[in-house]
Scaffold this motif. Structure first.
Motif, mmCIF file in Angstrom:
data_model
loop_
_atom_site.group_PDB
_atom_site.id
_atom_site.type_symbol
_atom_site.label_atom_id
_atom_site.label_comp_id
_atom_site.label_asym_id
_atom_site.label_seq_id
_atom_site.Cartn_x
_atom_site.Cartn_y
_atom_site.Cartn_z
ATOM 1 N N HIS A 111 50.205 -36.924 6.047
ATOM 2 C CA HIS A 111 49.931 -35.669 5.318
ATOM 3 C C HIS A 111 51.127 -35.220 4.461
ATOM 4 O O HIS A 111 50.950 -34.724 3.347
ATOM 5 N N HIS A 115 51.405 -34.706 0.342
ATOM 6 C CA HIS A 115 51.800 -33.527 -0.443
ATOM 7 C C HIS A 115 52.744 -33.963 -1.577
ATOM 8 O O HIS A 115 52.627 -33.513 -2.716
ATOM 9 N N SER A 139 55.558 -25.973 3.413
ATOM 10 C CA SER A 139 54.177 -25.657 3.805
ATOM 11 C C SER A 139 54.210 -24.755 5.026
ATOM 12 O O SER A 139 55.266 -24.235 5.404
ATOM 13 N N ASP A 306 46.538 -27.389 1.189
ATOM 14 C CA ASP A 306 45.935 -28.619 1.719
ATOM 15 C C ASP A 306 44.667 -29.025 0.962
ATOM 16 O O ASP A 306 43.808 -28.200 0.679
HETATM 17 ZN ZN ZN Z 1 49.838 -29.343 4.151
#
Ligand code: ZN
Ligand code: KG4
Length: 337
Positions: A111, A115, A139, A306
């Motif tokens: 993840h 980003h 984040s 996200d």
């Molecule tokens: Zn994220």
């Protein structure tokens, strides 16, 4: 060769599906879970249940908007981790079942890497960060400065030793009475306020690392003292409080980013993650870029928080390298870097 990637993201409370044709985004559907708002944070059990309900409709809509059928998909990329276990498992199960049924490759994606690599989704100006670049990844769960040498060669050079920047925004927002996630609400309210109205403690720790717990405590104690004398203090000073805490967070973030860029002599600078949507952070970055002659890369709003498009772009580059996952891959909940 035309490669169609179906990207799936379900690491926290957003269920998202995207379709990419090579590096070009065809659709990016996101179902937000408003049910967490009044609880001041994500309730993990509810998040996984909502992913179960949202997954198939979100994938269907993403395919329809891309105007393709599931049988056209070349590979399925999904968030392998980090994130909430129950949430990740829904994406894992969907991606594995669909890839198995269609007989196409399965691609597990990190993840955080996603980003950062969201900057390589085709854009109108065709401008992308040049390697090596620095990325400030901010984040709800992470605050890191990454040195990105190549697509899959990146290293953390600074990280938070306690809270993440997004978490600090959300906790400050909760103290001020905003629902979760409060970061964007602080951003909006701060536009009417003075960033220098109140001064809060900013940590000064080694190298390129961050610490936000002291700032959070200083905000909490300051308000506790003020409320003793004036119970309406928050209502009467909301915009100034938002602008001042936002200024303290952005100032901390930028100070270390500037130091890293100066020390490493890198002028290609990107930001990524939910907090990169913050207008004060973007303004600060733009003004410093002018002084320092940096080339800066700010993701569009739909790619900062996200989303599955960022999972899809990593899937595309992994597909080109034939970097596929086994059906036995299991979710990881903690950062792997
Ligand atoms: Zn994220
Ligand atoms: O990247 P993201 O969507 O999810 C994680 O991977 O954590 O980031 C969510 C975080 C939340 O803490 C949210 O409050 C924050 O990003 N955020 C913002 C803004 N938009 C989202 N914080 C400050 N200003 C914003 N405009």
């Amino acid at each position: 060769m035309n490669v169609y990637i179906l990207g799936i993201e379900s690491s926290c409370d957003d269920t998202s599906a995207a379709v990419l044709l090579n590096n070009q985004l065809l659709s990016n559907e996101i179902a937000n879970q408003a049910l967490h708002a009044k609880y001041g944070g994500v309730v993990p059990e509810w998040a996984s249940r909502a992913h179960l309900q949202n997954m198939i409709p979100v994938v269907d809509t993403a395919l329809q908007k891309a105007n393709i059928s599931i049988s056209d998909i070349s590979a399925i990329a999904f968030t392998a981790g980090p994130g909430l276990l129950g949430s990740l498992l829904v994406g894992h199960s969907f991606a594995k079942a669909a890839a198995y049924a269609l007989g196409i490759p399965l691609i597990g994606v990190d993840h955080l890497q996603a980003h950062i690599l969201s900057h390589f989704i085709k854009n109108e100006k065709n401008t992308y960060p040049k390697f090596p670049f620095l990325c400030l990844l901010v984040s709800g769960g992470h605050t890191q400065i990454m040195r990105v040498n190549h697509f899959f060669d990146m290293k953390i050079i600074g990280t938070t030793i306690d809270d993440a920047a997004g978490e600090t925004f959300d906790k400050a927002a909760k103290i001020l009475g905003f629902p979760y996630p409060g970061g964007p609400l602080i951003d909006t309210c701060a536009k009417e306020g003075n960033p220098h109205a109140f001064v809060f403690n900013q940590a000064n720790i080694a190298a390129y690392d961050y610490s936000f717990s002291g700032l959070k405590t200083s905000f909490l104690y300051f308000l506790r003292d003020q409320l003793k004398n004036n119970p309406n203090f928050i209502q009467e000073n909301k915009a100034n409080l938002c602008a001042s805490i936002q200024h303290a967070i952005c100032n901390s973030l930028m100070r270390k980013l500037i130091k890293a860029a100066d020390d490493l002599n890198i002028q290609e600078i990107a930001i990524a993650g939910g907090v990169s949507a913050n207008s004060a952070l973007q303004e600060r970055l733009k003004s410093i870029a002018l002084k320092k002659n940096w080339n800066i890369y700010i993701p569009p709003l739909q790619l900062s928080t996200d989303n599955a498009a960022m999972i899809g772009i990593v899937g595309y580059y992994k597909f080109l390298h034939k970097d596929f996952s086994s059906i036995n891959v299991i979710p990881f909940t903690r950062n792997k870097f």
